[in-house]
Design a protein around this motif. Structure first.
Motif, PDB file in Angstrom:
ATOM      1  N   ARG A  33       0.751  -0.989   0.165  1.00  0.00           N
ATOM      2  CA  ARG A  33       0.378  -0.041   0.002  1.00  0.00           C
ATOM      3  C   ARG A  33       1.194   1.393   0.009  1.00  0.00           C
ATOM      4  O   ARG A  33       0.652   2.550   1.007  1.00  0.00           O
ATOM      5  CB  ARG A  33      -0.987  -0.065   1.194  1.00  0.00           C
ATOM      6  CG  ARG A  33      -1.786  -1.336   0.916  1.00  0.00           C
ATOM      7  CD  ARG A  33      -2.832  -1.605   0.239  1.00  0.00           C
ATOM      8  NE  ARG A  33      -4.207  -2.750   0.865  1.00  0.00           N
ATOM      9  CZ  ARG A  33      -4.708  -3.033  -0.046  1.00  0.00           C
ATOM     10  NH1 ARG A  33      -4.322  -2.923  -1.420  1.00  0.00           N
ATOM     11  NH2 ARG A  33      -4.979  -4.065  -0.285  1.00  0.00           N
ATOM     12  N   PRO A 236      -8.446  -0.534  -8.626  1.00  0.00           N
ATOM     13  CA  PRO A 236      -7.360  -0.014  -8.327  1.00  0.00           C
ATOM     14  C   PRO A 236      -6.348  -0.171  -8.846  1.00  0.00           C
ATOM     15  O   PRO A 236      -5.559   0.483  -8.740  1.00  0.00           O
ATOM     16  CB  PRO A 236      -7.127  -0.935  -7.125  1.00  0.00           C
ATOM     17  CG  PRO A 236      -7.769  -2.224  -7.204  1.00  0.00           C
ATOM     18  CD  PRO A 236      -9.408  -1.391  -8.434  1.00  0.00           C
ATOM     19  N   TRP A 241      -2.347   0.274  -8.310  1.00  0.00           N
ATOM     20  CA  TRP A 241      -2.722  -1.410  -6.786  1.00  0.00           C
ATOM     21  C   TRP A 241      -3.691  -2.324  -7.004  1.00  0.00           C
ATOM     22  O   TRP A 241      -3.638  -2.618  -8.535  1.00  0.00           O
ATOM     23  CB  TRP A 241      -3.606  -0.305  -5.672  1.00  0.00           C
ATOM     24  CG  TRP A 241      -3.077   1.388  -5.772  1.00  0.00           C
ATOM     25  CD1 TRP A 241      -3.345   2.638  -5.666  1.00  0.00           C
ATOM     26  CD2 TRP A 241      -1.792   1.050  -4.191  1.00  0.00           C
ATOM     27  NE1 TRP A 241      -2.561   3.322  -4.966  1.00  0.00           N
ATOM     28  CE2 TRP A 241      -1.640   2.590  -4.753  1.00  0.00           C
ATOM     29  CE3 TRP A 241      -1.177   0.496  -4.240  1.00  0.00           C
ATOM     30  CZ2 TRP A 241      -0.543   3.338  -3.855  1.00  0.00           C
ATOM     31  CZ3 TRP A 241      -0.312   0.898  -3.173  1.00  0.00           C
ATOM     32  CH2 TRP A 241      -0.143   2.762  -3.151  1.00  0.00           C
ATOM     33  N   PRO A 243      -6.402  -4.793  -5.816  1.00  0.00           N
ATOM     34  CA  PRO A 243      -8.129  -5.227  -4.350  1.00  0.00           C
ATOM     35  C   PRO A 243      -7.651  -5.657  -3.080  1.00  0.00           C
ATOM     36  O   PRO A 243      -8.132  -5.775  -2.552  1.00  0.00           O
ATOM     37  CB  PRO A 243      -8.552  -5.503  -5.310  1.00  0.00           C
ATOM     38  CG  PRO A 243      -8.722  -6.453  -6.069  1.00  0.00           C
ATOM     39  CD  PRO A 243      -6.979  -6.217  -6.754  1.00  0.00           C
TER      40      PRO A 243
END
Length: 399
Positions: A33, A236, A241, A243
């Motif tokens: 993250r 994402p 990103w 998920p």
């Protein structure tokens, strides 16, 4: 007895992992993250588009090629939909079985496991389907069990010639990054692949490249899905990103593998595989053995499947070659078990590596008492020399 030196992994995947890729993965796990991961995510997603030769999204799953198959089915089809498939080998048969489990009605055309998909057959089948009940044509690009490729661009033309709206779903699990595959130019709607073949990674990643038409189908189909849902991944992915927790270190390796492929250039990658495949076939022919693939237009650049002489077991030969010469060769799958062995020449493979592998095969044939002629390695060398030195000036020999 303990073997010394380099093991020859010449199965058609998993393929050997380059040292650069191993080093790229050999790092501490990072925060998936955090900003460093976001940069990696953006790079690998863009890099995948380059390798798939597409401007469309490529979804990366922590999973296998089989998982990517399932993602394709549940995102594009509904229970009861009809799909046209052709029995080109073991993996085409497995894809059919998966579709059956999801309640898809499969028109499965029998095949001899020695040929690819006939584009004329596809056109004829779709031309008969006046109601457009067939929602997709699903084909295997490079059938790993047989060493046979299907002509994807011609299949696309056949679908268009029939004026049929069916999706084109392509399994390029063992083809991608070894055999030419152009997702956009060839009009493929979903290309399925995985990490451990031409991408030269360990197993653990599955991929689907998705056309606008396939994405539209995913918004109206009624198949249940959760983990495999494209929409949940793509939201994402737009910012780099995922998920859920991705396979972080495999993504570091993927980024390096893509860099290696693009440094060589995809056209050069495909040409190298064609040279190695031609040399392998020259060796097989010199040994007096038969190649499983019938049509030279469908020869695989990824692997060569070799038929054993009658009354000789391919697995016995493979066992002897492994024990004596430390070489792993592919087994015959399903109804080909014991009847063929498969020589992989994909990914991190060059001329010298191939000649070493073919030497192991030739010595293994002798050790196992398999009837053959000598000279296969020399024939492969001549093939490679010819490919490298066509129209080259004569070389002086020092003496």
């Amino acid at each position: 007895m303990t073997q010394r030196g380099h093991h020859f992994l010449n199965i058609p995947g998993p393929s050997p992992v380059p040292e650069r890729v191993l080093r790229a993965m050999n790092r501490q796990v990072i925060d998936h993250r955090g900003p460093d991961f976001q940069k990696l995510g953006r790079e690998v997603l863009a890099g995948c588009q380059a390798v798939f030769q597409t401007k469309s999204p490529v979804v990366i799953y922590p999973g296998s090629g089989t998982g990517a198959w399932e993602a394709t089915i549940v995102n594009t089809l509904s229970p009861g939909d009809r799909v046209l498939m052709v029995e080109t080998g073991h993996f085409a048969s497995l894809w059919k079985k998966m579709a059956d489990r999801w309640g898809v009605e499969v028109d499965f055309v029998p095949g001899d496991w020695r040929s690819g998909v006939d584009p004329a057959l596809v056109e004829a089948k779709l031309s008969e389907d006046k109601a457009h009940a067939i929602k997709a044509v699903a084909v295997v690009h490079n059938e790993t069990s047989t060493g046979v490729t299907s002509r994807i661009a011609e299949i696309r033309k056949a679908i268009d010639a029939a004026n049929h709206p069916a999706l084109l779903l392509v399994d390029s699990i063992s083809g991608l990054a070894s055999a030419d595959l152009r997702h956009d130019e060839w009009g493929v709607d979903v290309t399925v692949s995985c990490s451990q073949k031409g991408l030269m990674l360990p197993p653990g990643l599955g991929f689907t490249a998705i056309s606008d038409k396939a994405l539209a189908a995913s918004k109206t189909n009624t198949m249940p899905r959760s983990y495999w849902d494209w929409a949940e991944m793509m939201k994402p992915n737009a910012d780099g990103w995922f998920p859920y927790t991705p396979a972080t270190n495999l993504l570091w390796g993927l980024n390096e593998a893509i860099a290696i492929l693009l440094e060589e250039g995809l056209e050069n990658v495909f040409a190298r595989h064609q040279r190695l495949a031609a040399a392998t076939r020259a060796a097989v022919e010199a040994w007096g053995l038969e190649i499983l693939c019938r049509n030279p237009k469908e020869y695989s650049p990824v692997l060569t499947a070799v038929m054993m002489p009658p009354s000789h077991d391919a697995d016995v030969f493979r066992k002897i070659a492994l024990e004596k010469y430390d070489i792993s060769l592919g087994t015959g799958l399903a109804k080909l078990q014991g009847k063929v062995f498969r020589i992989g020449h994909l990914g991190e493979c060059n001329e010298l590596m191939l000649i070493g592998a073919l030497s192991g095969v030739e010595m293994g044939l002798s050790a196992a008492g398999v009837p053959h002629r000598s000279g296969g390695v020399q024939a492969a060398m001549a093939s490679l020399e010819g490919a490298k030195t066509q129209n080259a000036p004569l070389r002086a020999v020092a003496g």
